[in-house]
Design an enzyme around this catalytic site. Structure first.
Site, PDB file in Angstrom:
ATOM      1  N   ARG A  58       0.822  -1.219   0.000  1.00 36.87           N
ATOM      2  CA  ARG A  58       0.000   0.000   0.000  1.00 36.87           C
ATOM      3  C   ARG A  58       0.852   1.263   0.000  1.00 36.87           C
ATOM      4  NH1 ARG A  58      -1.460   1.550   4.874  1.00 36.87           N
ATOM      5  NH2 ARG A  58      -2.282  -0.395   5.671  1.00 36.87           N
ATOM      6  N   TYR A 113     -16.251  20.818 -11.930  1.00 32.26           N
ATOM      7  CA  TYR A 113     -16.760  19.486 -12.308  1.00 32.26           C
ATOM      8  C   TYR A 113     -17.827  19.066 -11.288  1.00 32.26           C
ATOM      9  CZ  TYR A 113     -16.314  14.342 -12.838  1.00 32.26           C
ATOM     10  OH  TYR A 113     -16.537  13.000 -12.991  1.00 32.26           O
ATOM     11  N   ASP A 185      -8.071  21.760 -10.549  1.00 33.37           N
ATOM     12  CA  ASP A 185      -8.309  20.607 -11.420  1.00 33.37           C
ATOM     13  C   ASP A 185      -7.672  20.968 -12.764  1.00 33.37           C
ATOM     14  OD1 ASP A 185      -9.326  18.717 -13.222  1.00 33.37           O
ATOM     15  OD2 ASP A 185     -11.173  18.458 -12.062  1.00 33.37           O
TER      16      ASP A 185
HETATM   17  C1  LIG Z   1     -12.638  17.940 -15.229  1.00 35.59           C
HETATM   18  C2  LIG Z   1     -12.752  16.591 -14.595  1.00 35.59           C
HETATM   19  N1  LIG Z   1     -12.184  16.383 -13.405  1.00 35.59           N
HETATM   20  C3  LIG Z   1     -12.293  15.208 -12.786  1.00 35.59           C
HETATM   21  C4  LIG Z   1     -12.973  14.152 -13.348  1.00 35.59           C
HETATM   22  C5  LIG Z   1     -13.098  12.877 -12.574  1.00 35.59           C
HETATM   23  O1  LIG Z   1     -12.289  11.875 -13.052  1.00 35.59           O
HETATM   24  P1  LIG Z   1     -12.647  10.345 -12.804  1.00 35.59           P
HETATM   25  O2  LIG Z   1     -13.745  10.016 -13.741  1.00 35.59           O
HETATM   26  O3  LIG Z   1     -11.367   9.644 -13.090  1.00 35.59           O
HETATM   27  O4  LIG Z   1     -13.061  10.206 -11.381  1.00 35.59           O
HETATM   28  C6  LIG Z   1     -13.572  14.314 -14.582  1.00 35.59           C
HETATM   29  C7  LIG Z   1     -14.301  13.186 -15.211  1.00 35.59           C
HETATM   30  O5  LIG Z   1     -15.050  13.336 -16.157  1.00 35.59           O
HETATM   31  C8  LIG Z   1     -13.486  15.577 -15.223  1.00 35.59           C
HETATM   32  O6  LIG Z   1     -14.099  15.813 -16.400  1.00 35.59           O
END
Ligand SMILES: Cc1ncc(COP(=O)(O)O)c(C=O)c1O
Length: 394
Positions: A58, A113, A185
């Site tokens: 882990r 998101y 992000d």
């Molecule tokens: C901008 C953005 N951030 C995060 C994610 C989340 O990623 P995951 O689907 O791997 O959890 C997404 C998924 O569509 C996304 O579009």
């Protein structure tokens, strides 16, 4: 034997060279996939002193270490630590948990998101963390939203689905004056096209499911931390016991090596199709910050060095059945969530029902496209057939 580094190298070169330990892999180019939990110590003394390069599955293996080192090198000198998580959303949640807790307040862009928002409104709320959503165009005026207990600002640029650009350096400057950290992000631009740490971000997150993986076959997430946040990130991940399966780490690292060429093609094809769509009579607006017509273009040009294959459009008002006819007619655009793989995609979306700090009224039906690696002439021909179907269904 691994050749000596003669760097510093450009990011595209680092994608190829970073995190490689050929000597440690018996000369093989790629690391082995370690399926591992227990690590055996040679002696009692070693076990008692925890004297070993690896302690437990882990907590890291040569496979995870290769991926971590590769990403850390790509991020650059300001990156002090990297965490691998089992999805992009897990990366977002873990990064947030590492900087805020009970009694804290955070600021999150209204264009975030949607599942990030759901995390804040559910788990974080239950934990006693208060979230205020802000207008993504707020810039340095974000100062007025800070409270004495504001610990973090979460930015995402461009906005999820709606593609607003944020003035991240201005927001980061305010946040740091107020002793708060900035999380971003950075899935859309990746560290190739947005140098998050150089723009004031403290924790940079990627849904590795998208362009790192690149083949729609892996769930994966990453958080890269600067010196101010690396220890908290490492402790949070370690204490929560989160780790990624070795096959997924291997697939992510495999995708990482070719991300530069894929992203360049997604960028070029995406922009070509966005420009083509901009001229279509059925289209009201194309939301793509690399287009000169986009309201966020100046910020994009100042802060970003490229774009990926993801953007949205607003169609002129049309009945649902015509929009559905357009989508159903497309042979090369699958209809699926996620993006970043080799294939083109389209989804219909509507941000109106969940935005709270801003009003979403684009003036027509909205579609998000992901432009894949197909020939752009074939994609345009496919879209032309779609528009013919839309006209016929009106
Ligand atoms: C901008 C953005 N951030 C995060 C994610 C989340 O990623 P995951 O689907 O791997 O959890 C997404 C998924 O569509 C996304 O579009």
């Amino acid at each position: 034997m691994a050749k000596k580094s003669k760097g510093p190298f450009k990011p595209e070169t680092r994608l190829v060279t970073a995190g490689r330990d050929t000597q440690g892999q018996h000369g093989f180019v790629n690391p082995a996939v370690y399926h591992a939990s227990t690590v055996l110590y040679p002696t009692a003394e070693d076990q008692i002193a925890h004297r070993a390069r690896y302690q437990y599955g882990r907590r890291g293996t040569p496979t995870t270490e290769a991926m971590e080192n590769a990403l850390r090198e790509l991020e650059g000198e300001q990156c002090a630590g990297v965490a691998l998580l089992p999805s992009g959303l897990a990366a977002i949640a873990t990064a947030l948990m590492s900087v805020a807790g009970s009694g804290d307040h955070i600021l999150v862009t209204d264009s975030v998101y949607r599942p990030t928002r759901t995390f804040c409104d559910s788990v974080f709320k239950r934990m006693g963390v208060e979230t205020t959503y802000y207008d993504p165009l707020i810039g340095k005026d974000i100062a007025r939203l800070f409270k004495p207990n504001t610990r973090a600002v979460f930015v995402e640029a461009p906005g999820s689905q709606s593609f607003e650009m944020q003035d991240i350096p201005a927001i980061a400057e305010v946040a740091h004056t107020k002793k708060a950290v900035v999380l971003m992000d950075n899935t859309w631009a990746t560290p190739l096209y947005f140098r998050a740490f150089e723009k004031g971000v403290d924790l940079s997150i990627q849904a590795g499911t998208k362009y790192i993986g690149g083949h729609s076959d892996v769930m994966f997430g990453t958080v890269s931390a600067n010196a101010a946040t690396a220890t908290a990130l490492k402790t949070t991940v370690g204490n929560m016991g989160i780790c990624v399966g070795p096959d997924d780490v291997y697939l992510a690292l495999r995708g990482f090596r070719t991300m530069g060429v894929r992203l360049a093609r997604h960028y070029e094809s995406g922009l070509q199709i966005a420009r083509w769509l901009e001229k279509r009579p059925e289209v009201l607006r194309v939301m793509h910050p690399a287009l000169e017509s986009d309201p966020g273009h100046a910020i994009w040009k100042r802060d970003f060095t490229g774009a990926c294959g993801l953007f949205s459009i607003v169609l002129k008002p049309a009945p649902d059945k015509a929009v559905h006819a357009f989508m159903n007619e497309l042979a090369l655009f699958g209809m699926g969530f996620s993006w970043g793989g080799f294939e083109s995609l389209v989804i219909a979306f509507d941000c109106a029902e969940y935005r709270t700090a801003t009003k979403w009224s684009p003036g027509g039906p909205t579609l998000r496209f992901h432009i894949g690696l197909e020939d752009t002439g074939d994609l345009i021909a496919d879209l032309e057939r779609g528009f013919a179907a839309l006209a016929a269904a009106k």
